[in-house]
Design an enzyme around this catalytic site. Structure first.
Site, PDB file in Angstrom:
ATOM      1  N   SER A  66       0.796  -1.233   0.000  1.00 36.41           N
ATOM      2  CA  SER A  66       0.000   0.000   0.000  1.00 36.41           C
ATOM      3  C   SER A  66       0.826   1.279   0.000  1.00 36.41           C
ATOM      4  O   SER A  66       0.275   2.367  -0.223  1.00 36.41           O
ATOM      5  CB  SER A  66      -0.947   0.011   1.205  1.00 36.41           C
ATOM      6  OG  SER A  66      -1.982  -0.928   1.024  1.00 36.41           O
ATOM      7  N   LYS A  69       0.451   3.461  -3.064  1.00 34.70           N
ATOM      8  CA  LYS A  69      -0.770   4.209  -3.375  1.00 34.70           C
ATOM      9  C   LYS A  69      -0.558   5.712  -3.572  1.00 34.70           C
ATOM     10  O   LYS A  69      -1.090   6.296  -4.532  1.00 34.70           O
ATOM     11  CB  LYS A  69      -1.814   3.950  -2.296  1.00 34.70           C
ATOM     12  CG  LYS A  69      -2.314   2.512  -2.260  1.00 34.70           C
ATOM     13  CD  LYS A  69      -3.185   2.254  -1.038  1.00 34.70           C
ATOM     14  CE  LYS A  69      -3.668   0.818  -0.969  1.00 34.70           C
ATOM     15  NZ  LYS A  69      -4.431   0.541   0.277  1.00 34.70           N
ATOM     16  N   TYR A 191      -3.298  -3.769 -10.178  1.00 36.91           N
ATOM     17  CA  TYR A 191      -3.111  -3.324  -8.789  1.00 36.91           C
ATOM     18  C   TYR A 191      -2.215  -4.295  -8.017  1.00 36.91           C
ATOM     19  O   TYR A 191      -1.308  -3.881  -7.286  1.00 36.91           O
ATOM     20  CB  TYR A 191      -4.468  -3.182  -8.106  1.00 36.91           C
ATOM     21  CG  TYR A 191      -4.384  -2.888  -6.634  1.00 36.91           C
ATOM     22  CD1 TYR A 191      -3.896  -1.660  -6.177  1.00 36.91           C
ATOM     23  CD2 TYR A 191      -4.778  -3.837  -5.690  1.00 36.91           C
ATOM     24  CE1 TYR A 191      -3.814  -1.388  -4.819  1.00 36.91           C
ATOM     25  CE2 TYR A 191      -4.694  -3.565  -4.330  1.00 36.91           C
ATOM     26  CZ  TYR A 191      -4.208  -2.341  -3.904  1.00 36.91           C
ATOM     27  OH  TYR A 191      -4.119  -2.074  -2.563  1.00 36.91           O
ATOM     28  N   TYR A 243      -5.190   5.031   7.414  1.00 40.07           N
ATOM     29  CA  TYR A 243      -6.501   4.385   7.523  1.00 40.07           C
ATOM     30  C   TYR A 243      -7.271   4.861   8.746  1.00 40.07           C
ATOM     31  O   TYR A 243      -7.364   6.061   8.989  1.00 40.07           O
ATOM     32  CB  TYR A 243      -6.347   2.858   7.506  1.00 40.07           C
ATOM     33  CG  TYR A 243      -5.519   2.344   6.366  1.00 40.07           C
ATOM     34  CD1 TYR A 243      -5.849   2.680   5.049  1.00 40.07           C
ATOM     35  CD2 TYR A 243      -4.405   1.552   6.566  1.00 40.07           C
ATOM     36  CE1 TYR A 243      -5.097   2.217   3.972  1.00 40.07           C
ATOM     37  CE2 TYR A 243      -3.650   1.083   5.509  1.00 40.07           C
ATOM     38  CZ  TYR A 243      -3.994   1.422   4.219  1.00 40.07           C
ATOM     39  OH  TYR A 243      -3.247   0.975   3.170  1.00 40.07           O
ATOM     40  N   VAL A 261       1.452  -3.341   4.172  1.00 37.60           N
ATOM     41  CA  VAL A 261       1.406  -4.576   4.956  1.00 37.60           C
ATOM     42  C   VAL A 261       2.662  -5.440   4.820  1.00 37.60           C
ATOM     43  O   VAL A 261       2.793  -6.443   5.520  1.00 37.60           O
ATOM     44  CB  VAL A 261       0.160  -5.423   4.605  1.00 37.60           C
ATOM     45  CG1 VAL A 261      -1.099  -4.673   4.993  1.00 37.60           C
ATOM     46  CG2 VAL A 261       0.146  -5.807   3.139  1.00 37.60           C
TER      47      VAL A 261
END
Length: 447
Positions: A66, A69, A191, A243, A261
């Site tokens: 992530s 992103k 992705y 988040y 992660v």
């Protein structure tokens, strides 16, 4: 040994402090990530001058996950513009987990580009061109952020593809609302491949520093995205990057950040630095336990909170030269025996400014010669910066070099370095040029 190694010492100290933390565990829902060494812990920092510092396993490769992103969001903003991207993806904090179903009522837009739903849409927005498929464009752009070519960990990609049904379900759900511009299978495959791009903590710190520097890579000096795009990305990182823990992170750490992660974590000090950590054990929100603890401690210790310390209005180091080349030095003082480096600083000195001064000390004396540090125009030195400068100057003496300080306000206090003919030691009528030249003479053996 160099003065700027004091920054490395700080990173090493953070690593030593938190290496024994045993909370959390590596992600196991992607089987390949569960194989990561849980004891690996690396930290890296890149300054706006392109200086790179690291400690621990900062060169160990791992996948972006992530942390990719923000950089793909930057590419989408660059290619399509904010208004077009905002038609498909929002910019509001979701307050939910990274893999939550978080779609805006009425439009079906994902809440933001930092959660999985929004990232899948953002990745799908990157257009193919006649010369370059969309994923190749993503890979090249992320490589420009990192300052080197990157590649894909095919084993991690395969592992994600085999276990990524929730992300596929998200893609089909988004497609049902009409807000996914391409086929869900293609979107999710792209992705997964994006998440499997391989980097190191040093790469991540460079990528973060590029956002900090307004879209210019401070190592390669290449403009990767515009300043407006970099600012937009940092705004979304600040509010959404961690988040459902984003608010607490911003309160306690105070820096735009993004976790992944695989154990990667980046934070950005706008106009100051990019920092990254790597440590696979994760907390309940999917962020690195050790990385989170280290960056929170770093922010507190060095006063890095975004709301606490605005960027300095001007350059900290105004001159790096040698005594022979000082334009204001009397002609009789030129031709000093040996090279005596001179570093002139100004303004208020904090952690970031101290790093610049320490690096300039090394730069002014590449052959290990003596150095004069001129603090005549410095208005204040905070306690953290004072400790760093003491450490850096002490390294000079430990390495057999000599240093002197022009410090008429006595801001630095006693240091573990030579203090010959400093500003305090000269007559009251002496000028600043007299002080620097007197130091240089003494260090060159002519005083």
């Amino acid at each position: 040994m160099s003065a700027a190694d004091a920054v490395t010492d700080s990173l090493a100290g953070l690593r030593e402090r938190f290496a024994a933390v045993r909370e959390g565990r590596p992600a196991d829902y992607i089987p390949q990530l569960a194989l990561a060494d849980p004891d690996a812990f690396g930290l890296a920092l890149v300054s706006m001058d392109g200086h790179r510092y690291s400690a621990g396993e900062a060169e160990v490769p791992f996948t972006l996950q992530s942390v990719s992103k923000p950089f793909v969001y930057a590419l989408a903003l660059s290619a399509l513009g904010l208004d077009e991207v905002s038609r498909w993806v929002g910019a509001e904090p979701s307050g939910e987990a990274f893999n939550a179903i978080s779609l805006e009522p009425g439009t079906g837009r994902p809440a933001n580009a930092m959660i999985n739903a929004g990232a899948i849409v953002t990745t799908a927005l990157i257009p193919d061109t006649p010369d370059e498929p969309a994923f190749d464009r993503i890979l090249r752009c992320l490589g420009r952020f990192a300052g080197r070519g990157l590649d894909v960990d095919e084993e991690v990609f395969a592992s994600e593809s085999a276990t990524g049904d929730r992300n596929r379900a998200l893609a089909y759900l988004i497609r049902s609302t009409g807000t996914l511009p391409v086929d869900p299978v293609r979107a999710v495959d792209r992705y997964f491949r994006q998440c499997a791009i391989r980097v190191t903590a040093v790469d991540l710190a460079t990528m973060a520093a590029t956002l900090a520097y307004g879209g210019v890579n401070p190592v390669t000096r290449e403009r990767v995205v515009s300043a407006e795009v970099a600012a937009g990305v940092l705004a979304v990182m600040a509010t959404c990057g961690m988040y459902d823990g984003s608010g607490d992170w911003l309160l306690r750490v105070g820096l735009p950040a993004k976790s992944g992660v695989s154990g990667g974590l980046i934070a950005v000090g706008p106009a100051r630095f990019g920092v990254a950590t790597y440590s696979p054990p994760l907390d309940a929100t999917g962020g690195s336990v050790r990385g989170h603890a280290a960056l929170e401690a770093m922010s507190r210790r060095y006063g890095l909170h975004l709301m606490l310390n605005p960027a300095l209005p001007g350059s900290t180091v105004t001159l790096v030269t040698t005594a022979d080349d000082l334009p204001s030095a009397p002609s009789g003082e030129r031709g000093l025996r040996g090279r005596v480096g001179v570093v002139v600083a100004q303004g208020a000195i904090d952690f970031t400014a101290a790093e610049r001064v320490l690096y300039a000390l090394d730069e002014s004396s590449p052959d290990g010669g003596p150095v004069v540090l001129d603090l005549h125009d410095v208005t204040a030195i905070d306690s953290v910066a004072r400790g760093m400068l003491h450490n850096g100057l002490a390294r000079f003496t430990a390495d057999g070099r000599r240093a002197a300080v022009v410090d008429p306000k006595d801001l630095l206090g006693p240091v573990d370095a030579v203090r010959e003919r400093t500003g305090r030691d000269l007559p009251r009528h002496a000028t600043r040029e007299d002080a620097v030249a007197g130091c240089a003479r003494a260090l060159a053996g002519e005083g």
